[in-house]
Design an enzyme around this catalytic site. Structure first.
Site, PDB file in Angstrom:
ATOM      1  N   LYS A 143       0.852  -1.189   0.000  1.00  0.00           N
ATOM      2  CA  LYS A 143       0.000   0.000   0.000  1.00  0.00           C
ATOM      3  C   LYS A 143       0.884   1.233   0.000  1.00  0.00           C
ATOM      4  O   LYS A 143       1.747   1.404   0.870  1.00  0.00           O
ATOM      5  CB  LYS A 143      -0.904  -0.025   1.234  1.00  0.00           C
ATOM      6  CG  LYS A 143      -1.800   1.186   1.363  1.00  0.00           C
ATOM      7  CD  LYS A 143      -2.799   1.000   2.487  1.00  0.00           C
ATOM      8  CE  LYS A 143      -3.618   2.248   2.716  1.00  0.00           C
ATOM      9  NZ  LYS A 143      -4.571   2.082   3.811  1.00  0.00           N
ATOM     10  N   LYS A 164      -2.346  -1.535  -3.745  1.00  0.00           N
ATOM     11  CA  LYS A 164      -3.234  -0.377  -3.662  1.00  0.00           C
ATOM     12  C   LYS A 164      -2.412   0.893  -3.754  1.00  0.00           C
ATOM     13  O   LYS A 164      -1.408   0.988  -3.044  1.00  0.00           O
ATOM     14  CB  LYS A 164      -3.967  -0.432  -2.327  1.00  0.00           C
ATOM     15  CG  LYS A 164      -4.863   0.733  -2.055  1.00  0.00           C
ATOM     16  CD  LYS A 164      -5.419   0.640  -0.663  1.00  0.00           C
ATOM     17  CE  LYS A 164      -6.107   1.967  -0.370  1.00  0.00           C
ATOM     18  NZ  LYS A 164      -6.468   2.094   0.997  1.00  0.00           N
TER      19      LYS A 164
HETATM   20  C1  PBG Z   1      -7.292   2.917   5.667  1.00  0.00           C
HETATM   21  C2  PBG Z   1      -7.750   2.925   4.257  1.00  0.00           C
HETATM   22  C3  PBG Z   1      -7.650   3.972   3.338  1.00  0.00           C
HETATM   23  C4  PBG Z   1      -8.218   3.516   2.157  1.00  0.00           C
HETATM   24  C5  PBG Z   1      -8.664   2.233   2.386  1.00  0.00           C
HETATM   25  N1  PBG Z   1      -8.354   1.878   3.703  1.00  0.00           N
HETATM   26  C6  PBG Z   1      -7.151   5.352   3.518  1.00  0.00           C
HETATM   27  C7  PBG Z   1      -5.736   5.630   3.783  1.00  0.00           C
HETATM   28  O1  PBG Z   1      -4.886   4.742   3.839  1.00  0.00           O
HETATM   29  O2  PBG Z   1      -5.448   6.795   3.975  1.00  0.00           O
HETATM   30  C8  PBG Z   1      -8.326   4.305   0.877  1.00  0.00           C
HETATM   31  C9  PBG Z   1      -9.264   3.758  -0.135  1.00  0.00           C
HETATM   32  C10 PBG Z   1      -9.613   4.695  -1.233  1.00  0.00           C
HETATM   33  O3  PBG Z   1      -8.985   5.746  -1.449  1.00  0.00           O
HETATM   34  O4  PBG Z   1     -10.571   4.377  -1.931  1.00  0.00           O
HETATM   35  N2  PBG Z   1      -8.291   2.464   6.526  1.00  0.00           N
END
Ligand code: PBG
Length: 347
Positions: A218, A271
């Site tokens: 991520k 992601k």
């Molecule tokens: C954290 C989380 C995030 C997203 C999914 N889970 C936000 C982040 O890491 O700041 C982002 C998903 C998206 O942008 O659609 N709980």
């Protein structure tokens, strides 16, 4: 130079002698479909839902067509998804109150806990995935316990996201979701050791058959902007660069994925998706035996919506092309806000 001379010098080929013509398989739509390598299916999609305590539903400003939903509305939305052929949802919660640890995150009456029970009761065949992280629940908006107060660890900066104390909270959250009937837990906080901590806690609690889909790779991405409106989980100060990955790195993606596989992840995730198609491919090739998910994130969704609203792109075609590219890159499963619409377009 006349034609004859060109031919003599073999600068043009006699068209009758062209043996290989890839175009032969392209023009007839039935043959074209027959030889298609990558085919999208509604079964590939996981549909994200934002659940809140307030009644009714309200649209998220930066994500047209996406709503914060009451539990009742979340059940309704899951029904819609199910009718369109989408078999899975992933839940994000907006708690009533936030605090430094995010107590509602593992409370029996937490909003996600209520939503899991309600959805599994009405639609038991639906796969309910839960996001396991702290950021929507903490008053500071960070993904872990901060280095301050009773947790203060000299030698680390004030406000640093502490890794190991956060693991205990993540484990509690995962077990709490499991107790409500979640089918898959998906830790997204990028804490080192999160998968093994959750695995151990689930196993001790009797959930050794509950799969973990790890947000293994991520990135610290600006494409999460609209999500932070939706989940009300933006950090109150600083950013997520102490734990999320640098967009310039891909070898590190392999290291993250390898660790999570070792720790017992059942599925890996990359992601965001669209700006990271190369990463999806590299991780898929390195771990072909594991199902791979990709998160087509909020910013990717909102960009298409905005361009489509202006009449600049054809939303249906651009969305299906985008999702196809994510699958072609190696994703088996795609988390997308377009899931229900895309499923309808595919019919
Ligand atoms: C954290 C989380 C995030 C997203 C999914 N889970 C936000 C982040 O890491 O700041 C982002 C998903 C998206 O942008 O659609 N709980």
């Amino acid at each position: 130079m006349n034609l004859l001379e060109l031919e003599k010098q073999k600068l043009i080929t006699d068209h009758r002698s062209l043996i290989t013509r890839p175009r032969r398989l392209r023009a007839n739509p039935a043959i074209r479909a027959m030889v298609r390598e990558t085919e999208l299916n509604a079964r590939d999609f996981i549909y994200p839902l934002f659940v809140r305590h307030e009644t009714g539903r309200s649209e998220i400003r930066s994500m047209p067509g996406v709503y914060q939903l009451s539990v009742e509305e979340a059940v309704r939305e899951t029904e819609t998804a199910s009718k369109s052929g989408v078999n899975a949802v992933i839940l994000f919660g907006i708690p009533k109150e936030k605090d430094p640890i995010g107590l509602e995150n593992f409370s029996e009456d937490g909003i996600v806990q209520q939503a899991i029970r309600a959805i599994k009761k009405e639609l038991p065949e639906m796969v309910v995935v839960t996001d396991v992280c702290l950021c929507e629940y903490t008053d500071h908006g960070h993904c872990g316990i901060l280095n301050t107060g009773e947790h203060f660890h000299a030698g680390l900066p004030e406000g640093y996201v502490l890794n190991d104390p956060t693991l205990d909270v993540l484990a509690k959250v995962a077990v709490s979701h499991a107790e409500c009937g979640a089918d898959i837990v998906a830790p997204s906080g990028m804490m080192d050791g999160m998968v093994v901590s959750i695995r151990e806690a689930l196993d001790i609690s009797g959930y050794e058959n509950l799969p973990i889909m790890s947000y293994a790779v991520k990135y610290a991405s600006s494409f999460y902007g609209p999500f932070r409106d939706a989940a009300e989980g933006a950090p109150k100060f600083g950013d997520r660069k102490s734990h999320q990955m640098d967009p310039g790195n891909v070898r590190e993606a392999l290291r993250e994925a390898a660790l999570d596989v070792e720790e017992g992840a059942d599925m890996l995730m990359v992601k965001p998706a669209l700006a990271y198609l190369d990463v999806i491919r590299v991780v898929k090739d390195a771990f072909p035996e594991l199902p791979m998910a990709a998160y087509n994130v909020s910013g990717e969704y909102s960009m298409i919506k905005a361009a489509a609203a202006n009449g600049w792109v054809d939303e249906e075609k651009v969305t299906l092309e985008t999702l196809t590219s994510i699958k072609r890159a190696g994703a088996d499963v795609i988390i997308t806000y377009h899931a229900v619409e895309a499923a309808k377009w595919l019919k």
